[in-house]
Write a protein that holds these residues in place. Structure first.
Motif, mmCIF file in Angstrom:
data_model
loop_
_atom_site.group_PDB
_atom_site.id
_atom_site.type_symbol
_atom_site.label_atom_id
_atom_site.label_comp_id
_atom_site.label_asym_id
_atom_site.label_seq_id
_atom_site.Cartn_x
_atom_site.Cartn_y
_atom_site.Cartn_z
ATOM 1 N N PHE A 103 0.853 -1.188 0.000
ATOM 2 C CA PHE A 103 0.000 0.000 0.000
ATOM 3 C C PHE A 103 0.889 1.237 0.000
ATOM 4 O O PHE A 103 2.093 1.166 0.266
ATOM 5 C CB PHE A 103 -0.904 0.013 1.240
ATOM 6 N N ASP A 104 0.282 2.374 -0.312
ATOM 7 C CA ASP A 104 0.947 3.667 -0.203
ATOM 8 C C ASP A 104 0.367 4.408 1.000
ATOM 9 O O ASP A 104 -0.761 4.128 1.437
ATOM 10 C CB ASP A 104 0.753 4.483 -1.480
ATOM 11 N N LEU A 105 1.132 5.363 1.517
ATOM 12 C CA LEU A 105 0.728 6.089 2.722
ATOM 13 C C LEU A 105 0.939 7.574 2.507
ATOM 14 O O LEU A 105 2.033 8.007 2.114
ATOM 15 C CB LEU A 105 1.548 5.597 3.914
ATOM 16 N N VAL A 106 -0.124 8.349 2.762
ATOM 17 C CA VAL A 106 -0.094 9.800 2.594
ATOM 18 C C VAL A 106 -0.537 10.451 3.897
ATOM 19 O O VAL A 106 -1.553 10.056 4.486
ATOM 20 C CB VAL A 106 -1.038 10.247 1.452
ATOM 21 N N GLY A 107 0.208 11.429 4.359
ATOM 22 C CA GLY A 107 -0.193 12.190 5.536
ATOM 23 C C GLY A 107 -0.184 13.672 5.243
ATOM 24 O O GLY A 107 0.509 14.144 4.332
ATOM 25 N N PHE A 108 -0.970 14.401 6.025
ATOM 26 C CA PHE A 108 -0.925 15.859 5.954
ATOM 27 C C PHE A 108 -0.823 16.400 7.372
ATOM 28 O O PHE A 108 -1.653 16.080 8.227
ATOM 29 C CB PHE A 108 -2.163 16.441 5.259
ATOM 30 N N SER A 109 0.203 17.203 7.641
ATOM 31 C CA SER A 109 0.402 17.852 8.939
ATOM 32 C C SER A 109 0.445 16.800 10.061
ATOM 33 O O SER A 109 1.361 15.981 10.089
ATOM 34 C CB SER A 109 -0.681 18.913 9.157
ATOM 35 N N SER A 112 1.048 13.534 8.690
ATOM 36 C CA SER A 112 2.435 13.263 8.318
ATOM 37 C C SER A 112 3.246 12.851 9.534
ATOM 38 O O SER A 112 4.069 11.933 9.474
ATOM 39 C CB SER A 112 3.065 14.498 7.670
ATOM 40 N N ARG A 113 3.023 13.550 10.642
ATOM 41 C CA ARG A 113 3.723 13.175 11.875
ATOM 42 C C ARG A 113 3.365 11.738 12.262
ATOM 43 O O ARG A 113 4.227 10.946 12.674
ATOM 44 C CB ARG A 113 3.346 14.147 12.980
ATOM 45 N N THR A 114 2.097 11.391 12.124
ATOM 46 C CA THR A 114 1.647 10.033 12.430
ATOM 47 C C THR A 114 2.292 9.024 11.498
ATOM 48 O O THR A 114 2.744 7.955 11.925
ATOM 49 C CB THR A 114 0.116 9.957 12.320
ATOM 50 N N ALA A 115 2.343 9.342 10.204
ATOM 51 C CA ALA A 115 2.942 8.440 9.226
ATOM 52 C C ALA A 115 4.412 8.189 9.539
ATOM 53 O O ALA A 115 4.896 7.053 9.477
ATOM 54 C CB ALA A 115 2.781 9.013 7.823
ATOM 55 N N VAL A 116 5.144 9.246 9.878
ATOM 56 C CA VAL A 116 6.557 9.094 10.210
ATOM 57 C C VAL A 116 6.737 8.193 11.420
ATOM 58 O O VAL A 116 7.574 7.274 11.428
ATOM 59 C CB VAL A 116 7.203 10.478 10.458
ATOM 60 N N ARG A 117 5.935 8.432 12.460
ATOM 61 C CA ARG A 117 6.071 7.611 13.667
ATOM 62 C C ARG A 117 5.744 6.148 13.368
ATOM 63 O O ARG A 117 6.384 5.234 13.896
ATOM 64 C CB ARG A 117 5.167 8.138 14.768
ATOM 65 N N ALA A 118 4.752 5.914 12.531
ATOM 66 C CA ALA A 118 4.370 4.542 12.191
ATOM 67 C C ALA A 118 5.457 3.843 11.382
ATOM 68 O O ALA A 118 5.751 2.662 11.597
ATOM 69 C CB ALA A 118 3.047 4.532 11.435
ATOM 70 N N VAL A 119 6.065 4.565 10.439
ATOM 71 C CA VAL A 119 7.122 3.964 9.625
ATOM 72 C C VAL A 119 8.365 3.697 10.478
ATOM 73 O O VAL A 119 8.991 2.639 10.367
ATOM 74 C CB VAL A 119 7.452 4.862 8.415
ATOM 75 N N ASP A 190 8.296 13.401 19.631
ATOM 76 C CA ASP A 190 9.270 13.949 18.689
ATOM 77 C C ASP A 190 9.957 12.832 17.910
ATOM 78 O O ASP A 190 10.087 11.705 18.410
ATOM 79 C CB ASP A 190 10.337 14.740 19.444
ATOM 80 N N THR A 191 10.417 13.168 16.716
ATOM 81 C CA THR A 191 11.227 12.247 15.921
ATOM 82 C C THR A 191 12.565 12.907 15.652
ATOM 83 O O THR A 191 12.649 13.848 14.856
ATOM 84 C CB THR A 191 10.532 11.900 14.591
#
Length: 258
Positions: A103-109, A112-119, A190-191
């Protein structure tokens, strides 16, 4: 291509809303998960202004949760319902619920923070889009957290001309539960830039030309191992209302050789 609405269990069983848009009966439709921003919802961020429709027309099956404390999803007032990285844990629960392995993953604001933490925690989309995000928005969340807490605490008293006025009005129009979302703000981690080395898939850092809300998108692009920079017109809040957002997503997600 009607919208389909359902619920799925979050990491702790809380009922979370999911909207699907796309050629659902077509097994060749490519799944893309879209994660909205703070005080928003799947409807406002992705459906209302046609972004999901653009992706669906390009052959994508859009899978759009309302994040915890937002939209039609559960918004518990118990602080224990918001442990660290709760949104990333809910995103992982969604992937398990859908049975996805490609699948592909798209985040906004906030998405995006959620997507980064999940990855960083192990989720592996084929391609990743980080919209409305800069390096400082990931590594220096405390300042933004305190800003939004003040918007909530001063809700109803912020007047035009105040830097927080637009956020207050957006919060008012969305009807987001203020008690629940205040708990949620404290659950975001934070990341550090060094952790971004885990994000090895092709990534588009997509920010509007007048969007500096979450720091430098150029710095974020440079910090990622396999990222390209995209620019669309607008501000942090206005860019989601323009067709350029959907066009940029379609172009990147269908690009050959990325």
């Amino acid at each position: 291509m009607a919208d389909i609405h359902e619920t799925f269990p979050g990491f702790d069983g809380q009922p979370l809303a999911l909207t699907r848009v796309g050629p659902g009966s077509d097994r060749n439709a490519r799944p893309v998960i879209l994660l909205h921003g703070l005080f928003s919802s799947a409807e406002v961020n992705w459906v209302k202004y046609g972004t999901a429709a653009q992706l669906a027309q390009a052959g994508f099956a859009c899978l759009m949760p309302d994040l915890r404390a937002h939209g039609a999803s559960a918004a518990p007032h118990d602080a224990d319902a918001y442990p660290a990285d709760v949104l990333a844990r809910d995103a992982q629960a969604l992937v398990r619920y859908l049975g996805l392995d490609d699948f592909d993953l798209v985040g906004f604001s906030m998405g995006s923070r959620t997507a980064v933490r999940a990855v960083v925690a192990g989720l592996r989309p084929r391609r990743l889009v980080l919209g409305g995000m800069g390096l400082e928005g990931l590594a220096g969340w405390a300042g933004r957290r305190d800003f939004f807490r003040e918007v909530i605490d001063r809700f109803g008293t912020i007047r035009p001309g105040d830097p927080m006025y637009m956020e207050q009005q957006f919060l008012k129009s969305s009807g987001t539960d203020r008690v629940a979302v205040r708990h949620l703000l404290g659950a975001m981690e934070d990341t550090p830039p060094a952790a971004l080395a885990a994000i090895t898939m092709p990534t588009l850092v997509l920010c509007a030309d007048q969007d500096h809300d979450n720091g430098s998108a150029d710095n974020l692009t440079a910090a990622l191992p396999n990222a390209v920079r995209g620019i669309i017109p607008g501000t942090h809040m206005s860019c989601v209302t323009k067709p350029d957002l959907g066009a940029a997503l379609v172009e990147f997600l269908t690009r050959d050789g990325v």
